[in-house]
Motif scaffolding. Sequence first.
Motif, PDB file in Angstrom:
ATOM      1  N   LEU A 247      41.751  25.157  40.509  1.00 43.00           N
ATOM      2  CA  LEU A 247      40.536  24.762  39.839  1.00 43.00           C
ATOM      3  C   LEU A 247      40.487  23.486  39.766  1.00 43.00           C
ATOM      4  O   LEU A 247      39.560  22.667  40.074  1.00 43.00           O
ATOM      5  N   ALA A 248      41.726  22.878  39.392  1.00 39.95           N
ATOM      6  CA  ALA A 248      41.615  21.274  39.024  1.00 39.95           C
ATOM      7  C   ALA A 248      41.590  20.770  40.274  1.00 39.95           C
ATOM      8  O   ALA A 248      40.980  19.587  40.549  1.00 39.95           O
ATOM      9  N   LEU A 249      42.593  21.083  41.407  1.00 39.81           N
ATOM     10  CA  LEU A 249      42.171  20.613  42.777  1.00 39.81           C
ATOM     11  C   LEU A 249      40.723  20.636  43.412  1.00 39.81           C
ATOM     12  O   LEU A 249      40.565  19.394  44.021  1.00 39.81           O
TER      13      LEU A 249
ATOM     14  N   ASN B 205      46.471  14.235  41.814  1.00 41.57           N
ATOM     15  CA  ASN B 205      46.502  15.681  42.735  1.00 41.57           C
ATOM     16  C   ASN B 205      47.701  15.960  43.431  1.00 41.57           C
ATOM     17  O   ASN B 205      47.764  17.252  43.645  1.00 41.57           O
ATOM     18  N   HIS B 206      48.527  15.140  43.785  1.00 43.02           N
ATOM     19  CA  HIS B 206      49.794  15.548  44.357  1.00 43.02           C
ATOM     20  C   HIS B 206      50.525  16.218  43.172  1.00 43.02           C
ATOM     21  O   HIS B 206      51.226  17.207  43.558  1.00 43.02           O
ATOM     22  N   LEU B 207      50.668  15.638  41.879  1.00 44.54           N
ATOM     23  CA  LEU B 207      51.324  16.362  40.940  1.00 44.54           C
ATOM     24  C   LEU B 207      50.841  17.678  40.638  1.00 44.54           C
ATOM     25  O   LEU B 207      51.661  18.502  40.533  1.00 44.54           O
ATOM     26  N   ILE B 208      49.564  17.969  40.683  1.00 41.16           N
ATOM     27  CA  ILE B 208      48.917  19.108  40.457  1.00 41.16           C
ATOM     28  C   ILE B 208      49.063  20.297  41.743  1.00 41.16           C
ATOM     29  O   ILE B 208      49.435  21.306  41.195  1.00 41.16           O
ATOM     30  N   LEU B 209      49.204  19.635  42.829  1.00 43.36           N
ATOM     31  CA  LEU B 209      49.628  20.407  43.888  1.00 43.36           C
ATOM     32  C   LEU B 209      50.992  20.956  43.878  1.00 43.36           C
ATOM     33  O   LEU B 209      51.235  22.149  43.936  1.00 43.36           O
ATOM     34  N   LEU B 210      51.696  19.995  43.352  1.00 43.80           N
ATOM     35  CA  LEU B 210      53.340  20.502  43.352  1.00 43.80           C
ATOM     36  C   LEU B 210      53.546  21.305  42.094  1.00 43.80           C
ATOM     37  O   LEU B 210      54.119  22.542  42.203  1.00 43.80           O
ATOM     38  N   LEU B 211      52.893  21.126  40.824  1.00 44.68           N
ATOM     39  CA  LEU B 211      52.785  22.142  39.805  1.00 44.68           C
ATOM     40  C   LEU B 211      52.258  23.258  40.079  1.00 44.68           C
ATOM     41  O   LEU B 211      52.738  24.370  39.713  1.00 44.68           O
ATOM     42  N   THR B 212      51.289  23.554  40.806  1.00 47.00           N
ATOM     43  CA  THR B 212      50.396  24.744  41.217  1.00 47.00           C
ATOM     44  C   THR B 212      51.488  25.327  42.237  1.00 47.00           C
ATOM     45  O   THR B 212      51.847  26.825  42.100  1.00 47.00           O
ATOM     46  N   GLY B 213      52.106  24.756  43.069  1.00 45.21           N
ATOM     47  CA  GLY B 213      53.093  25.394  43.880  1.00 45.21           C
ATOM     48  C   GLY B 213      54.440  25.710  43.255  1.00 45.21           C
ATOM     49  O   GLY B 213      54.905  26.747  43.541  1.00 45.21           O
TER      50      GLY B 213
ATOM     51  N   GLY C  12      59.660  22.278  31.237  1.00 42.77           N
ATOM     52  CA  GLY C  12      59.461  21.075  32.126  1.00 42.77           C
ATOM     53  C   GLY C  12      58.186  20.943  32.867  1.00 42.77           C
ATOM     54  O   GLY C  12      57.679  19.655  32.856  1.00 42.77           O
ATOM     55  N   ALA C  13      57.767  21.924  33.486  1.00 43.01           N
ATOM     56  CA  ALA C  13      56.640  22.059  34.283  1.00 43.01           C
ATOM     57  C   ALA C  13      55.347  21.678  33.152  1.00 43.01           C
ATOM     58  O   ALA C  13      54.351  20.961  33.437  1.00 43.01           O
ATOM     59  N   ALA C  14      55.415  22.268  32.182  1.00 40.94           N
ATOM     60  CA  ALA C  14      54.355  22.060  31.105  1.00 40.94           C
ATOM     61  C   ALA C  14      54.348  20.399  30.663  1.00 40.94           C
ATOM     62  O   ALA C  14      53.115  19.872  30.681  1.00 40.94           O
ATOM     63  N   LEU C  15      55.270  19.939  30.418  1.00 39.47           N
ATOM     64  CA  LEU C  15      55.423  18.390  30.219  1.00 39.47           C
ATOM     65  C   LEU C  15      54.519  17.630  31.330  1.00 39.47           C
ATOM     66  O   LEU C  15      54.085  16.619  31.358  1.00 39.47           O
ATOM     67  N   ILE C  16      55.147  17.913  32.471  1.00 40.87           N
ATOM     68  CA  ILE C  16      54.315  17.279  33.763  1.00 40.87           C
ATOM     69  C   ILE C  16      53.287  17.675  33.933  1.00 40.87           C
ATOM     70  O   ILE C  16      52.322  16.699  34.227  1.00 40.87           O
ATOM     71  N   TRP C  17      52.780  18.723  33.473  1.00 41.78           N
ATOM     72  CA  TRP C  17      51.097  18.933  33.636  1.00 41.78           C
ATOM     73  C   TRP C  17      50.435  17.923  32.664  1.00 41.78           C
ATOM     74  O   TRP C  17      49.393  17.689  32.762  1.00 41.78           O
ATOM     75  N   ILE C  18      50.930  17.875  31.349  1.00 44.43           N
ATOM     76  CA  ILE C  18      50.396  16.995  30.479  1.00 44.43           C
ATOM     77  C   ILE C  18      50.338  15.498  31.092  1.00 44.43           C
ATOM     78  O   ILE C  18      49.579  14.864  30.864  1.00 44.43           O
ATOM     79  N   PHE C  19      51.449  15.014  31.852  1.00 45.95           N
ATOM     80  CA  PHE C  19      51.559  14.112  32.310  1.00 45.95           C
ATOM     81  C   PHE C  19      50.479  13.650  33.464  1.00 45.95           C
ATOM     82  O   PHE C  19      49.970  12.687  33.373  1.00 45.95           O
ATOM     83  N   ALA C  20      50.162  14.882  34.375  1.00 49.46           N
ATOM     84  CA  ALA C  20      49.231  14.822  35.258  1.00 49.46           C
ATOM     85  C   ALA C  20      47.845  14.643  34.806  1.00 49.46           C
ATOM     86  O   ALA C  20      47.162  13.881  35.224  1.00 49.46           O
ATOM     87  N   ALA C  21      47.586  15.619  33.455  1.00 46.05           N
ATOM     88  CA  ALA C  21      46.429  15.639  33.054  1.00 46.05           C
ATOM     89  C   ALA C  21      45.950  14.206  32.616  1.00 46.05           C
ATOM     90  O   ALA C  21      44.867  13.806  32.420  1.00 46.05           O
TER      91      ALA C  21
ATOM     92  N   VAL D 196      39.277  17.057  33.294  1.00 40.38           N
ATOM     93  CA  VAL D 196      40.685  16.836  32.590  1.00 40.38           C
ATOM     94  C   VAL D 196      40.969  17.982  31.903  1.00 40.38           C
ATOM     95  O   VAL D 196      42.468  18.211  31.709  1.00 40.38           O
ATOM     96  N   LEU D 197      40.296  19.005  31.423  1.00 41.43           N
ATOM     97  CA  LEU D 197      40.698  20.239  30.768  1.00 41.43           C
ATOM     98  C   LEU D 197      41.567  21.275  31.686  1.00 41.43           C
ATOM     99  O   LEU D 197      42.587  21.669  31.289  1.00 41.43           O
ATOM    100  N   LEU D 198      41.294  21.343  32.977  1.00 41.39           N
ATOM    101  CA  LEU D 198      41.926  22.333  33.810  1.00 41.39           C
ATOM    102  C   LEU D 198      43.540  22.065  33.807  1.00 41.39           C
ATOM    103  O   LEU D 198      44.061  22.932  33.478  1.00 41.39           O
TER     104      LEU D 198
END
Length: 155
Positions: free
Chosen positions: A54-56, A6-14, A142-151, A61-63
Amino acid sequence: MTLSRNHLILLLTGFSVSMILGAWVFQYVFGYPPCKLCYYQRYPHWAAAGFGILALLFGGVLLPYLAGLSAAVTGAIGIYHSGVERKLWDGPATCTSGNIGGLSTDELFDQIMSAPMIRCDEIPWEMFGLTMANLNALFSLGAALIWIFAARQKT
């Protein structure tokens, strides 16, 4: 220190929100109006931010994967725009100079008068040789890769 999913998702959304805000600062504060491709790079950031919110709120998993796909899309548009800026390939006819060979004077005048004011094949700003499109491509991929990691992280 390990960041939770959730922290990763919050950072990436930001991140996506800050990319849009940064574009607005360049546009409205510094007076760099965007071209068509600049606008096209903003839309996937909106989508990534929306999927992140929405993921937060709902988990799943999909979002995060959809947010990562959105970040990858804006990165790909950034690569395309970078190539247009560097004259590696032609951009959309509606925002680049195009080929004027063989045009009559009247046709050339009509093309000039109907041309947009902001061209995609000109670099309005760069820092250390990197344009805004270059930076968007690098950061967004780079963010896309981190999104995949977060997912892939457990909730």
